[in-house]
Design a protein around this motif. Structure first.
Motif, PDB file in Angstrom:
ATOM      1  N   THR A 105      37.418  47.196  41.650  1.00 37.76           N
ATOM      2  CA  THR A 105      37.743  48.306  42.536  1.00 37.76           C
ATOM      3  C   THR A 105      38.775  49.230  41.908  1.00 37.76           C
ATOM      4  O   THR A 105      38.583  50.455  41.886  1.00 37.76           O
ATOM      5  CB  THR A 105      38.252  47.782  43.898  1.00 37.76           C
ATOM      6  OG1 THR A 105      37.224  46.966  44.475  1.00 37.76           O
ATOM      7  CG2 THR A 105      38.588  48.916  44.834  1.00 37.76           C
ATOM      8  N   ARG A 153      38.075  53.043  40.536  1.00 36.75           N
ATOM      9  CA  ARG A 153      38.876  54.157  41.063  1.00 36.75           C
ATOM     10  C   ARG A 153      39.499  54.948  39.911  1.00 36.75           C
ATOM     11  O   ARG A 153      39.432  56.183  39.887  1.00 36.75           O
ATOM     12  CB  ARG A 153      39.953  53.617  42.000  1.00 36.75           C
ATOM     13  CG  ARG A 153      40.716  54.693  42.740  1.00 36.75           C
ATOM     14  CD  ARG A 153      41.706  54.117  43.752  1.00 36.75           C
ATOM     15  NE  ARG A 153      40.994  53.377  44.790  1.00 36.75           N
ATOM     16  CZ  ARG A 153      41.222  52.091  45.079  1.00 36.75           C
ATOM     17  NH1 ARG A 153      42.127  51.393  44.431  1.00 36.75           N
ATOM     18  NH2 ARG A 153      40.547  51.492  46.034  1.00 36.75           N
ATOM     19  N   THR A 203      30.454  52.864  40.992  1.00 40.76           N
ATOM     20  CA  THR A 203      30.892  51.996  42.087  1.00 40.76           C
ATOM     21  C   THR A 203      31.612  50.782  41.505  1.00 40.76           C
ATOM     22  O   THR A 203      31.460  50.469  40.319  1.00 40.76           O
ATOM     23  CB  THR A 203      29.692  51.494  42.906  1.00 40.76           C
ATOM     24  OG1 THR A 203      28.871  50.680  42.059  1.00 40.76           O
ATOM     25  CG2 THR A 203      28.879  52.654  43.480  1.00 40.76           C
ATOM     26  N   SER A 204      32.361  50.089  42.338  1.00 45.57           N
ATOM     27  CA  SER A 204      33.014  48.865  41.873  1.00 45.57           C
ATOM     28  C   SER A 204      31.965  47.808  41.515  1.00 45.57           C
ATOM     29  O   SER A 204      32.181  46.981  40.630  1.00 45.57           O
ATOM     30  CB  SER A 204      33.996  48.335  42.911  1.00 45.57           C
ATOM     31  OG  SER A 204      33.341  48.082  44.130  1.00 45.57           O
TER      32      SER A 204
END
Length: 141
Positions: free
Chosen positions: A33, A37, A49-50
């Protein structure tokens, strides 16, 4: 056919190892995550996306070449080394600051400033120059 699958799996595992090594050396968070980010701040419209990052980290997939170029620039390694393990790992000279040295928050701020019209950017540069001068003068006493 099974030999090819084995080679592809090894390629993904080797990429994953190089990615984790480069991220660790650049003090970049390895959690999917946080990594996603920080990557997305640098990637613009080429965001991830993570879940995709997790797959890179565990050797389930390899990102597209465009994402590898972003990763390499961010982590301060060559894209050929990151993708294929070829050549030297380092792509930047010691005198050039890697984007990995810039925090995600600071990079987001720089991108926001860059989106402003030139007169506003000029004003911000002037303000920063005065602050740096005042800070330097205060700390040299």
């Amino acid at each position: 056919m099974p030999m090819f699958k084995s080679t592809v799996a090894e390629e993904r595992a080797n990429f994953s190892e190089r990615l984790r090594s480069a991220a660790g050396a650049a003090h970049v968070p390895l959690g999917p995550t946080d990594f996603a980010r920080a990557f997305n701040v640098r990637a613009g419209e080429d965001s991830v996306t993570s879940h995709a990052v997790r797959k890179w980290m565990v050797g389930e997939s390899i990102p597209t070449q465009g994402k590898i170029v972003i990763l390499a620039a961010w982590l301060g390694v060559s894209s050929a080394w990151l993708r294929f393990g070829e050549g030297e790992a380092q792509s930047l000279s010691a005198t050039v600051m890697s984007e990995a040295a810039i925090s995600t928050a600071d990079l987001a701020m720089l991108r926001a400033i860059a989106s402003l019209p030139e007169p506003a950017r000029h004003s911000i540069r002037d303000i920063v120059a005065v602050m740096v001068h005042n800070f330097s003068a205060k700390n040299s006493n």
